[in-house]
Design a protein around this motif. Sequence first.
Motif, short mmCIF file in Angstrom:
data_model
loop_
_atom_site.label_atom_id
_atom_site.label_comp_id
_atom_site.label_asym_id
_atom_site.label_seq_id
_atom_site.Cartn_x
_atom_site.Cartn_y
_atom_site.Cartn_z
N ARG A 126 0.83 -1.21 0.00
CA ARG A 126 0.00 0.00 0.00
C ARG A 126 0.86 1.25 0.00
O ARG A 126 1.94 1.29 0.62
CB ARG A 126 -0.96 -0.01 1.19
CG ARG A 126 -0.37 0.54 2.44
CD ARG A 126 -1.30 0.37 3.62
NE ARG A 126 -0.49 0.23 4.82
CZ ARG A 126 -0.69 0.93 5.92
NH1 ARG A 126 -1.69 1.74 6.01
NH2 ARG A 126 0.11 0.77 6.95
N ALA A 127 0.37 2.26 -0.71
CA ALA A 127 1.02 3.57 -0.76
C ALA A 127 -0.09 4.60 -0.84
O ALA A 127 -1.27 4.25 -0.96
CB ALA A 127 1.93 3.65 -1.97
N ARG A 176 3.52 8.51 -1.19
CA ARG A 176 4.17 8.25 0.09
C ARG A 176 3.98 6.78 0.43
O ARG A 176 3.00 6.15 0.04
CB ARG A 176 3.57 9.14 1.18
CG ARG A 176 4.03 10.58 1.01
CD ARG A 176 3.72 11.42 2.22
NE ARG A 176 2.32 11.81 2.23
CZ ARG A 176 1.70 12.32 3.29
NH1 ARG A 176 2.35 12.45 4.43
NH2 ARG A 176 0.44 12.66 3.22
N ILE A 177 4.93 6.23 1.15
CA ILE A 177 4.93 4.80 1.49
C ILE A 177 5.14 4.69 3.00
O ILE A 177 6.02 5.36 3.54
CB ILE A 177 6.05 4.08 0.70
CG1 ILE A 177 5.70 4.09 -0.79
CG2 ILE A 177 6.23 2.65 1.19
CD1 ILE A 177 6.77 3.55 -1.69
N PRO A 178 4.33 3.86 3.70
CA PRO A 178 4.37 3.86 5.15
C PRO A 178 5.53 3.07 5.75
O PRO A 178 5.39 2.45 6.78
CB PRO A 178 3.03 3.22 5.54
CG PRO A 178 2.70 2.34 4.41
CD PRO A 178 3.27 3.00 3.18
N SER A 179 6.67 3.05 5.10
CA SER A 179 7.86 2.46 5.72
C SER A 179 9.08 3.08 5.05
O SER A 179 8.95 3.71 4.00
CB SER A 179 7.86 0.93 5.56
OG SER A 179 7.81 0.59 4.21
N ALA A 180 10.23 2.88 5.67
CA ALA A 180 11.44 3.51 5.14
C ALA A 180 11.82 2.87 3.81
O ALA A 180 11.86 1.64 3.69
CB ALA A 180 12.57 3.35 6.15
#
Lengths: 353, 118
Positions: free
Chosen positions: A47-48, A89-93
Amino acid sequence: MNITISRKAGEPLTFQCRPHEKILYAALQNRLTVPYECATGTCGSCRAKLVSGALNYGWRDAPGLKALKVDRGEFLMCQCSALSDCEIRIPSAVSVSDSDLATPDHLAGTITDFNKLTDDVMSFCITLENEVSFQAGQFALLQLPGVDGARAYSMVNYAPHTDRLEFVIKQYKGGKVSEWLFEKSLSSAAVTLFGPLGHAVFEPQLQRNLLLLAGGSGIAGMMAMLQQADQIGYLEKHSVDLIFGVRSSQDMFYVTELKKLAATYPDTLKITIALSDVADAVGSNDIASDSAEPLDKLKIARGFVHEQINSVRADTDTMAFIAGPPPMVDASIRELVGSKGFSAEQIRYDKFA
Amino acid sequence: MTWKPVCSTQDVSEQTLKLCKVDGIALLVANVGDGFRAYPPVCPHMEEPLDESGICADGVLTCTKHLWQWDMRTGEAKGPAERPILMYDVRLDGDQVMVNLEKELEYDFDEDDDDDDY
Ligand SMILES: Cc1cc2nc3c(=O)[nH]c(=O)nc-3n(C[C@H](O)[C@H](O)[C@H](O)COP(=O)(O)OP(=O)(O)OC[C@H]3O[C@@H](n4cnc5c(N)ncnc54)[C@H](O)[C@@H]3O)c2cc1C
Ligand code: FES
Ligand code: FES
């Protein structure tokens, strides 16, 4: 088209994405460490969130969308392509990968060598136009002509470089790709693949003992690991326990290959075939009389894969690999963490969903 | 402070979780052996219901979906987890587990200016 990933820590990352290319594929071709598991729309891991730009959403009914807030701009990178430059945006580094894993790419090939292994399991090969490298345990996405969406299949064979990939597939009633392959069994169909993918890979340099847990066609990647372990002498120094779960003795496959390996490494390799269909399971090697060939060193057990875990050799040095249907993987993780004290670092899995 | 009784200490055996509901707020009570903790009932990764996907061992809570882990006592992220787990204030009143439910704790999964998640 340019895709820009804005990051909390660090400068934004920008990469090129061709029209119709899935954003996940393009990010992985650029060696970005974006999150994914199934790469086929079911798990939701990729997911992004769209900040600006326009997307083609692809498969609207993807099960992976269930956990997403689509009205807030969330989308699945493995299903969407870009219609314009996009900022996401992506919910992890996310960073640029420095791992040894080969960069995935589109591959063209021809399906050959269909071989029925049981009533509903078949193996086939894809001969590629060019050689590839991959790690044992990885998978590729198969795109068949006329079928919407790709499907993930784990490589059964292993070679450092090869133009021949071997797969094993279970037939699902109504399943588009599995029925296509079972019905047509066309030698010489031209297909495309995207790969190699997946993180549940065998890394011999880690020098770990292995616990391999396979449900049905989940045996695919384990066969590749055993093949590589055999090639490099790994089984001379490390213990490997394999538990292979199928319904009944009629559903067993790769018995000849497994028997040969078990006979070659009697001290280090222990193989158990777990039969879940209790009505059929004799719970002992008497079952050998049912099956087409004697089972020799293979142990037969009754019950599900996760129910055999208490009897395996395992310590803090063991690396567990799990592959198969999601409930089988979840139950096995529960057992490894809850009863065997495994840490997250010791577990690698692929959920075949 | 809005302390509410959520369950009895006997309701939750050691190294297990129990889903409780008080005033319409669902929460997960954990017995860590030398004390009790209470968390929101979903995994901060992808909102899986932790009463089903969570497993406790040696003071570590693991979500079996993607192996995110937390220190059950402090809520701190461990291993692959990228976010801590939120915790309510908990105290014991005899054998009653009391939780401060002044405000329901929730993860911001999707706020536009949410810096935590994205
Ligand atoms: C990492 C991984 C490895 C796997 N390895 C193997 C293996 O080695 N052997 C094996 O037998 N199976 C494996 N599977 C399962 C396999 O990928 C298929 O799900 C299975 O073969 C059923 O496919 P089907 O087309 O027959 O069924 P279907 O029900 O037609 O399709 C199942 C899957 O296809 C995708 N899909 C369906 N419709 C669409 C659409 N319109 N657009 C886009 N995508 C769509 C979805 O991912 C869906 O879950 C693996 C799965 C994963 C995630
Ligand atoms: S990786 Fe995209 S849904 Fe699983
Ligand atoms: S949902 Fe819990 S770890 Fe992913």
